[in-house]
Write a protein that holds these residues in place. Structure first.
Motif, mmCIF file in Angstrom:
data_model
loop_
_atom_site.group_PDB
_atom_site.id
_atom_site.type_symbol
_atom_site.label_atom_id
_atom_site.label_comp_id
_atom_site.label_asym_id
_atom_site.label_seq_id
_atom_site.Cartn_x
_atom_site.Cartn_y
_atom_site.Cartn_z
ATOM 1 N N VAL A 213 2.205 -38.766 19.991
ATOM 2 C CA VAL A 213 1.392 -39.958 20.230
ATOM 3 C C VAL A 213 2.157 -41.204 19.794
ATOM 4 C CG1 VAL A 213 0.161 -39.907 18.008
ATOM 5 C CG2 VAL A 213 -0.912 -40.943 19.998
ATOM 6 N N ARG A 214 2.051 -42.273 20.600
ATOM 7 C CA ARG A 214 2.775 -43.507 20.312
ATOM 8 C C ARG A 214 1.847 -44.719 20.275
ATOM 9 N NH1 ARG A 214 7.660 -42.145 20.091
ATOM 10 N NH2 ARG A 214 8.617 -44.193 20.176
ATOM 11 N N LEU A 215 0.612 -44.550 20.780
ATOM 12 C CA LEU A 215 -0.332 -45.664 20.846
ATOM 13 C C LEU A 215 -1.633 -45.315 20.142
ATOM 14 C CD1 LEU A 215 0.066 -46.603 24.620
ATOM 15 C CD2 LEU A 215 1.194 -47.679 22.677
ATOM 16 N N CYS A 216 -2.291 -46.342 19.577
ATOM 17 C CA CYS A 216 -3.625 -46.139 19.007
ATOM 18 C C CYS A 216 -4.608 -45.941 20.160
ATOM 19 C CB CYS A 216 -4.018 -47.341 18.149
ATOM 20 S SG CYS A 216 -4.267 -48.874 19.076
ATOM 21 N N GLY B 48 8.124 -35.138 21.225
ATOM 22 C CA GLY B 48 8.724 -35.483 19.947
ATOM 23 C C GLY B 48 7.675 -35.801 18.903
ATOM 24 N N PRO B 49 8.114 -36.271 17.758
ATOM 25 C CA PRO B 49 7.170 -36.577 16.682
ATOM 26 C C PRO B 49 6.339 -37.807 17.015
ATOM 27 C CG PRO B 49 9.364 -37.271 16.067
ATOM 28 C CD PRO B 49 9.492 -36.539 17.369
ATOM 29 N N GLY B 50 5.089 -37.790 16.596
ATOM 30 C CA GLY B 50 4.213 -38.930 16.818
ATOM 31 C C GLY B 50 4.483 -40.033 15.811
ATOM 32 N N LEU B 51 4.032 -41.218 16.120
ATOM 33 C CA LEU B 51 4.215 -42.361 15.238
ATOM 34 C C LEU B 51 3.018 -42.499 14.301
ATOM 35 C CD1 LEU B 51 5.491 -44.995 17.832
ATOM 36 C CD2 LEU B 51 6.844 -43.543 16.318
ATOM 37 N N THR B 52 3.230 -43.097 13.148
ATOM 38 C CA THR B 52 2.128 -43.338 12.219
ATOM 39 C C THR B 52 1.450 -44.662 12.522
ATOM 40 O OG1 THR B 52 3.654 -44.316 10.626
ATOM 41 C CG2 THR B 52 3.160 -41.965 10.377
ATOM 42 N N HIS B 53 2.162 -45.558 13.222
ATOM 43 C CA HIS B 53 1.606 -46.854 13.608
ATOM 44 C C HIS B 53 1.849 -47.085 15.101
ATOM 45 C CE1 HIS B 53 1.876 -47.321 9.267
ATOM 46 N NE2 HIS B 53 0.927 -48.233 9.401
ATOM 47 N N CYS B 54 0.874 -47.707 15.744
ATOM 48 C CA CYS B 54 0.929 -47.985 17.184
ATOM 49 C C CYS B 54 2.135 -48.864 17.506
ATOM 50 C CB CYS B 54 -0.359 -48.681 17.612
ATOM 51 S SG CYS B 54 -0.404 -49.165 19.344
ATOM 52 N N GLU B 55 2.855 -48.515 18.555
ATOM 53 C CA GLU B 55 4.026 -49.316 18.915
ATOM 54 C C GLU B 55 3.646 -50.610 19.634
ATOM 55 O OE1 GLU B 55 5.439 -47.035 23.009
ATOM 56 O OE2 GLU B 55 6.529 -46.646 21.167
ATOM 57 N N GLU B 56 2.382 -50.762 20.038
ATOM 58 C CA GLU B 56 1.930 -51.994 20.688
ATOM 59 C C GLU B 56 1.353 -52.994 19.686
ATOM 60 O OE1 GLU B 56 2.026 -52.955 23.963
ATOM 61 O OE2 GLU B 56 3.237 -51.189 24.373
ATOM 62 N N ASP C 146 0.673 -52.174 16.147
ATOM 63 C CA ASP C 146 1.027 -51.813 14.776
ATOM 64 C C ASP C 146 -0.170 -51.338 13.947
ATOM 65 O OD1 ASP C 146 3.248 -51.398 13.108
ATOM 66 O OD2 ASP C 146 2.696 -53.144 11.903
ATOM 67 N N ALA C 147 -1.266 -50.951 14.610
ATOM 68 C CA ALA C 147 -2.408 -50.384 13.895
ATOM 69 C C ALA C 147 -2.070 -48.962 13.458
ATOM 70 C CB ALA C 147 -3.642 -50.372 14.800
ATOM 71 N N THR C 148 -2.686 -48.517 12.376
ATOM 72 C CA THR C 148 -2.453 -47.170 11.874
ATOM 73 C C THR C 148 -3.053 -46.148 12.835
ATOM 74 O OG1 THR C 148 -2.521 -47.967 9.603
ATOM 75 C CG2 THR C 148 -2.827 -45.605 9.937
ATOM 76 N N ILE C 149 -2.288 -45.119 13.162
ATOM 77 C CA ILE C 149 -2.782 -44.030 14.006
ATOM 78 C C ILE C 149 -3.272 -42.935 13.063
ATOM 79 C CG2 ILE C 149 -2.183 -42.290 15.731
ATOM 80 C CD1 ILE C 149 -0.001 -44.221 16.728
ATOM 81 N N PRO C 150 -4.557 -42.563 13.137
ATOM 82 C CA PRO C 150 -5.104 -41.563 12.222
ATOM 83 C C PRO C 150 -4.377 -40.216 12.333
ATOM 84 C CG PRO C 150 -6.853 -42.647 13.452
ATOM 85 C CD PRO C 150 -5.559 -43.076 14.061
ATOM 86 N N ALA C 151 -4.333 -39.495 11.221
ATOM 87 C CA ALA C 151 -3.665 -38.191 11.179
ATOM 88 C C ALA C 151 -4.292 -37.223 12.177
ATOM 89 C CB ALA C 151 -3.719 -37.623 9.765
ATOM 90 N N ALA C 152 -5.602 -37.294 12.347
ATOM 91 C CA ALA C 152 -6.281 -36.393 13.293
ATOM 92 C C ALA C 152 -5.784 -36.635 14.723
ATOM 93 C CB ALA C 152 -7.787 -36.586 13.212
ATOM 94 N N ARG C 153 -5.561 -37.891 15.076
ATOM 95 C CA ARG C 153 -5.043 -38.196 16.425
ATOM 96 C C ARG C 153 -3.606 -37.716 16.568
ATOM 97 N NH1 ARG C 153 -5.381 -40.717 21.124
ATOM 98 N NH2 ARG C 153 -3.792 -42.182 21.843
#
Length: 88
Positions: free
Chosen positions: A57-60, A33-41, A43-50
């Motif tokens: 992706v769901r975690l930083c 599914g779609p990745g998150l923009t912020h870590c679910e653990e 709440d840090a921002t997940i970079p667009a490249a990741r």
């Protein structure tokens, strides 16, 4: 006739089966599914490249590393037994 000795290629068959099981287990754990923009653990921002590199992706990186270490410590059990135990 059963002789008590492993047949030709038995060790390689065990290795192949172990690898197939590991691949199957890891593939079943891949996010979808779609990745998150912020870590679910944390709440840090997940970079667009990741997000682009890891679909769903769901975690930083820091939280993913911690989760991988925790899971790795618990997954060291080989239920097929060691090669030495099968050769005895």
């Amino acid at each position: 006739m059963a002789t008590g000795w492993a047949g030709d290629g038995a060790v390689q068959d065990q290795i192949d089966a172990t690898i197939k099981d590991a691949i199957k287990r890891v593939r079943s754990q891949l996010p979808t599914g779609p990745g998150l923009t912020h870590c679910e653990e944390c709440d840090a921002t997940i970079p667009a490249a990741r997000r682009k590199a890891v679909p769903g992706v769901r975690l930083c990186i820091a939280c993913q590393d911690a989760a991988d270490r925790e899971q790795g410590a618990a997954s060291g059990y080989n239920r097929r037994g060691s090669k030495d135990s099968q050769l005895r």
